[in-house]
Design a protein around this motif. Structure first.
Motif, PDB file in Angstrom:
ATOM      1  N   MET A 149       0.888  -1.162  -0.132  1.00  0.00           N
ATOM      2  CA  MET A 149       0.176  -0.101   0.073  1.00  0.00           C
ATOM      3  C   MET A 149       0.652   1.220  -0.024  1.00  0.00           C
ATOM      4  O   MET A 149       1.841   1.376   0.794  1.00  0.00           O
ATOM      5  N   LEU A 196      -3.629  10.494  -3.205  1.00  0.00           N
ATOM      6  CA  LEU A 196      -3.489  11.694  -3.809  1.00  0.00           C
ATOM      7  C   LEU A 196      -4.795  12.107  -3.560  1.00  0.00           C
ATOM      8  O   LEU A 196      -5.733  11.638  -2.962  1.00  0.00           O
ATOM      9  N   GLU A 235      -7.309  13.471  -5.344  1.00  0.00           N
ATOM     10  CA  GLU A 235      -8.443  12.922  -6.075  1.00  0.00           C
ATOM     11  C   GLU A 235      -8.960  11.797  -5.408  1.00  0.00           C
ATOM     12  O   GLU A 235     -10.218  11.281  -5.356  1.00  0.00           O
ATOM     13  N   ARG A 236      -7.938  10.905  -4.588  1.00  0.00           N
ATOM     14  CA  ARG A 236      -8.595   9.798  -4.185  1.00  0.00           C
ATOM     15  C   ARG A 236      -9.138  10.024  -2.761  1.00  0.00           C
ATOM     16  O   ARG A 236      -9.569   8.866  -2.340  1.00  0.00           O
ATOM     17  N   GLY A 243      -8.152  10.665  -0.031  1.00  0.00           N
ATOM     18  CA  GLY A 243      -7.466  10.166   1.154  1.00  0.00           C
ATOM     19  C   GLY A 243      -7.218   8.617   1.029  1.00  0.00           C
ATOM     20  O   GLY A 243      -6.693   8.091   2.056  1.00  0.00           O
ATOM     21  N   ARG A 244      -7.670   7.897  -0.058  1.00  0.00           N
ATOM     22  CA  ARG A 244      -7.475   6.580   0.032  1.00  0.00           C
ATOM     23  C   ARG A 244      -6.320   5.991  -0.254  1.00  0.00           C
ATOM     24  O   ARG A 244      -5.626   6.537  -1.649  1.00  0.00           O
ATOM     25  N   ARG A 245      -5.531   5.269  -0.071  1.00  0.00           N
ATOM     26  CA  ARG A 245      -4.239   4.703  -0.257  1.00  0.00           C
ATOM     27  C   ARG A 245      -4.316   3.895  -1.632  1.00  0.00           C
ATOM     28  O   ARG A 245      -5.190   3.582  -2.099  1.00  0.00           O
ATOM     29  N   ARG A 286      -2.543   0.717  -4.116  1.00  0.00           N
ATOM     30  CA  ARG A 286      -2.078  -0.441  -3.882  1.00  0.00           C
ATOM     31  C   ARG A 286      -1.128  -0.405  -5.191  1.00  0.00           C
ATOM     32  O   ARG A 286      -1.510  -0.432  -6.204  1.00  0.00           O
TER      33      ARG A 286
END
Lengths: 869, 111
Positions: free
Chosen positions: B63, B67, B69-70, B72-74, B76
């Protein structure tokens, strides 16, 4: 401008299905992609593509439950258990097949028996106060009656403190019901007290249960009947016109619909289409203790004892009829709980054709026996299969498997097989459900696999087997020190260590098989016997026409027309006919002290010819009926009962108030079913108004023409009536023996299944034994042992066990058969040949199935067995 | 033997992962393949293939950072393993060898 973001609902869907392991990255990727597309193609298209992408992400491995399963610490061991089970099964297909097949078969049979029994046992259980509702009846000298006089109900209501409510059901059998243009002939009606709906649980769709029947002119309809007359109109308050057929004046009685109830559940002995108020009868009539024709139900106060009701009612009856002490002793008041009526009573004047608890016992016990036999097969084979793996267990232990893991291995493998069997059962039940429904003729719910009564027993059976057949070898094997097993070089645990358990199981199994086979033969023979018994009259080639008031009036004309038809041999009218109930009356010889009960049949002068009943002495009625000049014929039983050794001809008797001469004696004939013995019967030549049936005897080949003639003449003579009701008498008898017929078929099938199960069980164990002893057999052969000796060697164990089983099974079968047969008035004798033949059949079955396997082993080339050392 | 064979699609994704060295994740791989071949793959199919490749041991994942646009989601991120590299090489070798032994064709067209 609105803030652009991916559609929420799509996100929620993703979050719902996707496992946490993948959710973060996938959602992140999708969001990133969405914003890229937003620039290119605008918010709507991007949102749409976003949703499509989420749906495309929907794959098995990303689902929450799947991920949970894979991450489960036991996933690997589960996988290996399934894999090893699969390999074991593939290596020994026959054993697996026998085990799963056997078990499924037994469980299916058991479950079907269970569903059927449950259905029958649940009759009339839907009444909320069912445990407190009793049907009051009377028994005279051991002859129980379901019907009572009207007055009894009124009496118990007023005089017995425990009776909370009472309702009488007075049957109205034949009635014309009319609403506007719709007129039908109805047969399923009752008149009842207004308390009926407070006692019995019938669901009201419209109307008030408390007041529905208070007005004498009220009528309550079932939904089905309401639809028949009123279609989609609201029936409440509408006026129906009833003309009751028994009413000689042909009065039209108006009835106002005051309630609609749901149709009566099929599981009830009280089936009806409509209920009228009983208060159309005047109050005096409602208190008369004359004819036995209404059904009286009482609801007792909670926790009270029916005995008080019995004794008060008996006292009243004794004093009303001024019965002597002896007669009073013969009288008994019966209080039958409503839930027991269907299976436990078959009284005089019973309203419905009830079931028989004995048949339920038979069916259910056969079901249980078959279940046990199949379970023992399963346990036996699984245990010896399991113990066969001593070396594997030893090795596993040596490389470090813990005992817990080994036990799990065995349990798991077993579980796989059991689940398979359970699955087969459920699928088979679904497939068999329609067949079973057609066969039983019952409205069993089709989705009965959801029934807890099926699922619980099924799971319980499987779990019990899991525990016995999985734990047993697991614990036996894991107890041993691996060194011993591996060093000794034996594949298996010495047989004598588990010999006793297995032997006991086999003995139980064989005993049950013996009992089942013998029992089946006995039941089969008995049922065939009663159907082939000479009834004493000819039931074939007779067409019955039901007579009611409207038909009876012009029947003479009809009869004359019919006698013109080619193929009609004779026409006879009578109050009842064999196969239907014949009324019971007191008969007394004039001047003699004792009264006797006798069936009383009114018949015309052609009755004996029509039914080919033998006249032993005297003469037939001569056909010239004069008022006040009765003539009687007695059957042998009645003649003997009334006159003893005296010669009965030309003596005077009185029956039901009529006095007349005895002119003839007829041979006993069985006018009921052969469940009961021939009863005393008096045939009277009197009143034509009571004639209920016409019987037409016809030539064998002209049945079709005659039915046509009945139709044509019926329309000519009774243009205003519906077609005449006809029935073939032999069909009626078939109906009377339907339960027996079905049982006979079922028993036959079950017997075959039992034999099949026994064979496959023996076959399975024998195959295993032959395989185990292949080397021994080979060496014996090399040293010159002959085939017969070998067979003897290998079959000896079974014969020995079978011997024990016969010691248990034969007496068991004897007592069970005897117990069952005592219900029949005419029964086969339990002669030794039945038992000897059955025992012989068992011996042959066991010898052949074990012998076959042994024979194969014994005729094999010894090299095959010996070369791989 | 199961697991060593590479399908065309798997090969493409594995190549993409190798090319993007260290910055390979679903989105970038889709873009990389689009840039090189013009084929527009879907995110889900690439993700599925990456999962399969990881199971075969050709890539390994960890992980990484996020970014804006995400949300805060990492991410993979995927990296090619030596086994993966080996397999790619093998695949290429097989092609090369077979190309080398292919005779020269001159196509005569029948009109």
């Amino acid at each position: 401008m609105k803030k652009k973001s991916p559609p929420d609902w799509a996100d929620r869907f993703l979050e719902w299905y996707c496992s946490d392991y993948y959710l973060e990255e996938v959602q992140g990727d999708l969001h990133e992609w969405y914003y890229k597309e937003l620039q290119r193609i605008g918010p709507r298209a991007a949102g749409f593509r976003y949703a499509v992408a989420i749906i495309r992400y929907f794959r098995l491995f990303r689902l929450k439950p799947v991920q949970k399963l894979i991450n489960n610490p036991n996933y690997l061991s589960m996988k290996s258990i399934i894999k090893i089970t699969y390999r074991n099964l593939r290596r020994d297909k026959i054993s697996g097949l026998i085990r799963v097949g056997n078990l499924s078969l037994g469980v299916i049979v058991f479950l079907l028996a269970l569903v059927y029994s449950k259905y029958e046992l649940n009759y009339d259980r839907f009444h909320e106060k069912g445990d407190r509702i009793f049907r009051v009846g009377m028994s005279f000298g051991g002859n129980p009656w379901a019907a009572t006089p009207l007055g009894m109900g009124a009496f118990v209501q007023d005089n017995v403190p425990e009776v909370k409510r009472m309702t009488r059901f007075a049957p109205i059998r034949n009635t014309w019901v009319k609403f506007g243009e719709n007129q039908f002939y109805e047969k399923g009606g009752f008149s009842a007290d207004s308390s009926i709906f407070e006692m019995f649980t019938y669901t009201f769709i419209q109307g008030d249960p408390k007041t529905a029947l208070i007005d004498p002119r009220s009528i309550v309809l079932t939904e089905r009947i309401a639809r028949k007359y009123f279609g989609n109109e609201n029936p409440m308050g509408k006026r129906l016109e009833l003309s009751i057929d028994q009413d000689r004046e042909g009065n039209i009685e108006p009835r106002i619909v005051t309630g609609i109830i749901e149709d009566i559940p099929q599981q009830s002995h009280l089936q009806f289409d409509f209920i009228c108020s009983i208060y159309t009868f005047d109050a005096d009539f409602l208190r008369k203790w004359r004819n036995f024709w209404v059904y009286t139900y009482v609801e007792l106060e909670e926790g009270s004892d029916p005995d008080n009701t019995k004794s008060i009612t008996k006292e009243e009856f004794v004093s009303l009829r001024s019965l002597s002490k002896d007669e009073a002793a013969q009288l008994e008041i019966l209080m039958t709980p409503v839930e027991r009526i269907h299976l436990y009573t078959n009284h005089e004047k019973e309203y419905a054709d009830n079931g028989n608890i004995l048949y339920i016992y038979i069916l259910f016990s056969i079901g249980v026996f078959i279940l046990i036999v199949s379970c023992i097969n399963y346990v036996n084979l699984t245990i010896i299969k399991g113990l066969d793996r001593a070396r594997e267990v030893g090795l596993r232990k040596t490389v470090g498997a813990s005992r817990h893991q080994l036990v799990m291995q065995f349990l798991g493998e077993n579980m796989v097989l059991l689940s398979l069997a359970g699955l087969i059962c459920l699928i088979a039940l679904v497939i068999l459900a329609p067949v079973f429904q057609r066969f039983s003729g019952l409205d069993l719910p089709l989705n009965f696999i959801y029934d807890p009564a099926i699922i619980f027993p099924l799971v319980a059976i499987l779990l019990t087997l899991e525990l016995i057949s999985g734990l047993y070898p697991a614990f036996v094997l894991t107890k041993f020190r691996p060194v011993d097993i591996i060093k000794s070089g034996t594949q298996t645990v010495p047989m004598r260590k588990i010999g006793l358990t297995r032997k006991v199981l086999i003995i139980i199994q064989f005993s049950l098989s013996v009992i089942l086979v013998i029992g089946s033969i006995v039941v089969f023979n008995q049922l065939r016997f009663i159907q082939r018994q000479d009834l004493g009259f000819e039931k074939d080639q007779i067409i019955l026409i039901k007579l009611n008031q409207s038909v009876r009036g012009k029947f003479k004309a009809f009869e004359n027309e019919m006698l013109q038809i080619q193929g009609v041999r004779s026409v006879s009218t009578s109050s009842s006919v064999p196969g239907y109930r014949i009324m019971l009356e007191d008969v007394i010889e004039i001047g003699a002290p004792d009264e006797y009960g006798s069936r009383l049949l009114f018949a015309d002068e052609t009755f004996l010819d029509t039914y080919e009943i033998d006249l032993l002495e005297g003469r037939h009625f001569d056909g010239t009926i004069k008022r006040g000049e009765n003539e009687f014929m007695l059957n042998q039983k009645a003649a003997e009962m009334v006159f003893g050794d005296k010669h009965p001809l030309n003596n005077e008797i009185t029956i039901a108030g009529d006095t007349g001469l005895v002119v003839g004696i007829v041979k006993d004939f069985n006018f009921q079913t052969l469940h009961s013995e021939v009863e005393p019967l008096t045939i009277s030549n009197l009143p034509i108004a009571l004639f209920g049936y016409a019987s037409i005897k016809f030539e064998a080949k002209s049945a079709k023409e005659i039915l046509e003639a009945i139709d044509v003449n019926g329309r000519k003579i009774y243009p205003e009536l519906p077609p005449l009701e006809t029935e073939f008498l032999d069909n009626r008898f078939e109906l009377l023996y339907m339960a027996e017929n079905k049982l006979q078929n079922i028993v036959w099938i079950f017997c075959m299944i039992t034999i099949l199960l026994t064979i496959s069980g023996v076959f399975g164990v024998a195959t295993y034994n032959a395989h185990k002893r292949a080397k021994e057999i080979a060496i014996r052969k090399v040293l010159g042992g002959d085939l017969l000796g070998l067979l003897q060697q290998l079959s000896r164990e079974y014969l020995y066990l079978l011997g024990f089983s016969l010691l248990i099974g034969l007496p068991g079968a004897f007592y069970l058969s005897k117990w069952w047969l005592q219900d029949f008035a005419y029964r086969i004798s339990l002669d030794p040949p039945t038992f000897l033949i059955s025992a012989l059949v068992m011996i042959i079955i066991i010898l052949v199935s074990s012998g076959f396997v042994t024979f194969r082993a014994a005729t094999a080339n010894p090299v095959e067995a010996l070369k791989n050392e | 033997m199961k697991g060593t064979h590479l399908g065309e699609f798997e090969e493409l994704v594995l190549l993409g992962t190798a090319v993007l060295d260290g910055n390979a994740y679903t989105v970038t791989i889709v873009e990389e393949i689009h840039a090189n071949t013009g084929r527009m793959l879907t995110l889900s199919s690439v993700h599925t293939v990456l999962t399969r490749l990881e199971k075969k041991g050709f890539v390994h994942s960890y992980m990484g950072g996020t970014l804006k646009e995400r949300g805060g989601r990492r991410r993979r991120l995927y990296k090619i393993t030596s086994a993966g590299y080996q397999t790619l090489n093998n695949t290429r070798d097989v092609r090369n060898r077979m190309w080398e032994v292919m005779p020269k064709f001159s196509f005569e067209f029948i009109s």
